[in-house]
Motif scaffolding. Structure first.
Motif, PDB file in Angstrom:
ATOM      1  N   CYS A 171       0.800  -1.085  -0.024  1.00 53.52           N
ATOM      2  CA  CYS A 171       0.076  -0.138   0.193  1.00 53.52           C
ATOM      3  C   CYS A 171       0.959   1.145  -0.025  1.00 53.52           C
ATOM      4  CB  CYS A 171      -1.071   0.029   1.142  1.00 53.52           C
ATOM      5  SG  CYS A 171      -2.157  -1.204   1.053  1.00 53.52           S
ATOM      6  N   ARG A 172       1.700   1.273   0.738  1.00 53.41           N
ATOM      7  CA  ARG A 172       2.651   2.474   0.810  1.00 53.41           C
ATOM      8  C   ARG A 172       3.518   2.700  -0.433  1.00 53.41           C
ATOM      9  NH1 ARG A 172       4.822   0.394   6.649  1.00 53.41           N
ATOM     10  NH2 ARG A 172       3.354   1.319   7.957  1.00 53.41           N
ATOM     11  N   LEU A 173       3.841   1.565  -1.116  1.00 55.41           N
ATOM     12  CA  LEU A 173       4.525   1.832  -2.431  1.00 55.41           C
ATOM     13  C   LEU A 173       3.576   2.196  -3.514  1.00 55.41           C
ATOM     14  CD1 LEU A 173       6.668   0.883  -4.516  1.00 55.41           C
ATOM     15  CD2 LEU A 173       5.736  -1.405  -4.636  1.00 55.41           C
ATOM     16  N   THR A 174       2.241   1.539  -3.464  1.00 54.46           N
ATOM     17  CA  THR A 174       1.077   2.235  -4.171  1.00 54.46           C
ATOM     18  C   THR A 174       1.082   3.660  -4.146  1.00 54.46           C
ATOM     19  OG1 THR A 174       0.058   0.155  -4.335  1.00 54.46           O
ATOM     20  CG2 THR A 174      -1.045   1.779  -5.149  1.00 54.46           C
ATOM     21  N   MET A 175       0.995   4.076  -2.971  1.00 51.93           N
ATOM     22  CA  MET A 175       0.846   5.584  -2.741  1.00 51.93           C
ATOM     23  C   MET A 175       1.898   6.263  -3.187  1.00 51.93           C
ATOM     24  SD  MET A 175      -1.996   5.760   0.333  1.00 51.93           S
ATOM     25  CE  MET A 175      -1.074   4.887   1.790  1.00 51.93           C
ATOM     26  N   GLY A 176       3.145   5.878  -2.920  1.00 53.51           N
ATOM     27  CA  GLY A 176       4.241   6.638  -3.207  1.00 53.51           C
ATOM     28  C   GLY A 176       4.420   6.702  -4.768  1.00 53.51           C
ATOM     29  N   ILE A 177       3.852   5.609  -5.457  1.00 51.02           N
ATOM     30  CA  ILE A 177       3.921   5.934  -6.982  1.00 51.02           C
ATOM     31  C   ILE A 177       2.843   6.897  -7.374  1.00 51.02           C
ATOM     32  CG2 ILE A 177       3.325   4.744  -8.946  1.00 51.02           C
ATOM     33  CD1 ILE A 177       4.395   2.027  -7.889  1.00 51.02           C
ATOM     34  N   ALA A 178       1.759   6.884  -6.657  1.00 45.87           N
ATOM     35  CA  ALA A 178       0.604   7.618  -7.168  1.00 45.87           C
ATOM     36  C   ALA A 178       1.213   9.199  -6.739  1.00 45.87           C
ATOM     37  CB  ALA A 178      -0.618   7.237  -6.078  1.00 45.87           C
ATOM     38  N   MET A 179       1.619   9.417  -5.414  1.00 43.94           N
ATOM     39  CA  MET A 179       2.172  10.807  -5.328  1.00 43.94           C
ATOM     40  C   MET A 179       3.000  11.078  -6.243  1.00 43.94           C
ATOM     41  SD  MET A 179       2.008  13.190  -3.035  1.00 43.94           S
ATOM     42  CE  MET A 179       1.430  12.701  -1.293  1.00 43.94           C
ATOM     43  N   PHE A 180       3.988  10.328  -6.848  1.00 47.31           N
ATOM     44  CA  PHE A 180       5.095  10.850  -7.808  1.00 47.31           C
ATOM     45  C   PHE A 180       4.247  11.279  -8.995  1.00 47.31           C
ATOM     46  CE2 PHE A 180       8.006   9.900 -11.414  1.00 47.31           C
ATOM     47  CZ  PHE A 180       9.040  10.470 -10.851  1.00 47.31           C
ATOM     48  N   ALA A 181       3.322  10.256  -9.442  1.00 45.78           N
ATOM     49  CA  ALA A 181       2.502  10.632 -10.584  1.00 45.78           C
ATOM     50  C   ALA A 181       1.703  11.931 -10.297  1.00 45.78           C
ATOM     51  CB  ALA A 181       1.459   9.720 -11.032  1.00 45.78           C
ATOM     52  N   MET A 182       1.039  12.415  -9.252  1.00 48.05           N
ATOM     53  CA  MET A 182       0.444  13.422  -9.063  1.00 48.05           C
ATOM     54  C   MET A 182       1.567  14.720  -9.160  1.00 48.05           C
ATOM     55  SD  MET A 182      -2.229  12.356  -5.901  1.00 48.05           S
ATOM     56  CE  MET A 182      -3.320  13.837  -5.984  1.00 48.05           C
ATOM     57  N   LEU A 183       2.412  14.487  -8.521  1.00 43.86           N
ATOM     58  CA  LEU A 183       3.506  15.508  -8.693  1.00 43.86           C
ATOM     59  C   LEU A 183       4.205  15.721 -10.088  1.00 43.86           C
ATOM     60  CD1 LEU A 183       5.678  14.503  -5.413  1.00 43.86           C
ATOM     61  CD2 LEU A 183       4.455  16.929  -5.737  1.00 43.86           C
ATOM     62  N   LEU A 184       4.156  14.846 -10.863  1.00 46.35           N
ATOM     63  CA  LEU A 184       4.423  15.132 -12.190  1.00 46.35           C
ATOM     64  C   LEU A 184       3.611  15.906 -13.023  1.00 46.35           C
ATOM     65  CD1 LEU A 184       5.626  11.536 -13.500  1.00 46.35           C
ATOM     66  CD2 LEU A 184       7.161  13.846 -13.291  1.00 46.35           C
ATOM     67  N   THR A 185       2.176  16.126 -12.579  1.00 45.82           N
ATOM     68  CA  THR A 185       1.210  16.865 -13.138  1.00 45.82           C
ATOM     69  C   THR A 185       1.392  18.053 -12.860  1.00 45.82           C
ATOM     70  OG1 THR A 185      -0.386  16.366 -11.626  1.00 45.82           O
ATOM     71  CG2 THR A 185      -0.300  14.703 -13.257  1.00 45.82           C
ATOM     72  N   LEU A 186       1.955  18.633 -11.896  1.00 40.40           N
ATOM     73  CA  LEU A 186       1.945  19.852 -11.502  1.00 40.40           C
ATOM     74  C   LEU A 186       2.653  20.869 -12.471  1.00 40.40           C
ATOM     75  CD1 LEU A 186       2.793  20.076  -7.777  1.00 40.40           C
ATOM     76  CD2 LEU A 186       0.758  20.487  -8.656  1.00 40.40           C
TER      77      LEU A 186
END
Length: 186
Positions: A171-186
């Motif tokens: 779960c932590r890995l999944t949310m880390g990947i999602a956070m990375f993806a969200m930051l890429l959209t900034l």
């Protein structure tokens, strides 16, 4: 978040499932691990809400302030818990990153908000540092999921109702990947 609608949907579902998994972990864990699971559930559901594609729902302008306050409160809780060690420093970084994204995505914050055309937003250096942090975090977490030889006498299968550290790490890995993806959209 910005980007194609399909990736927004996938990100939203991924974060919601991770949040639900973290929430279910609160039933089988105690103490510090339960607090961490609660914090991760809040993060997962909050990330899912922020990842809703703009084509589906353009949030009202005040929603970004609600996100900032919610994650600001989570950051204060994580700051208070950092003294216990463990995973709370990561929760602090994650909560502050969510506050940063909420402020950056708010209407009038430099790029017009959620429903506007995508353009650069935020502070490039801070965004870059957060991207580097999450890239390292994801690689480190993924490395921990690589199977190792089971200890002698260790129960196999991992399908019981007790705490499952691999699930928490996934779960932590999944949310880390999602956070990375969200930051890429900034």
């Amino acid at each position: 978040m910005h980007g194609p609608a399909l990736s927004g949907w996938l990100l939203m579902v991924l974060c919601a499932v991770a949040g639900a998994s973290c929430l279910s972990r609160t039933r089988v864990t105690t103490g510090e691990e339960r607090r961490a699971a609660r914090a991760e559930a809040v993060m997962g559901f909050g990330m899912a809400a922020m990842a809703v594609p703009a084509a589906l729902l353009t949030p009202p302008s005040w929603a970004w302030a609600v996100y900032a306050v919610l994650f600001g409160g989570a950051a204060l809780q994580a700051l208070r818990s950092v003294r216990f060690g463990g995973h709370h420093l990561h929760h602090l970084v994650g909560s502050l990153a969510m506050v940063y994204m909420a402020v950056t995505m708010a209407p009038g914050a430099g790029h017009g908000g959620h429903g506007a055309t995508p353009s650069a937003g935020g502070i490039p250096l801070l965004t870059g540092l957060l991207l580097a942090y999450y890239a390292f975090y994801v690689l480190r977490s993924a490395g921990r999921l690589i199977p190792v030889a089971a200890a002698a006498g260790a129960p196999g299968g991992g399908l019981g109702r007790g705490p499952q550290p691999e699930l928490a790490l996934a779960c932590r890995l999944t949310m880390g990947i999602a956070m990375f993806a969200m930051l890429l959209t900034l």
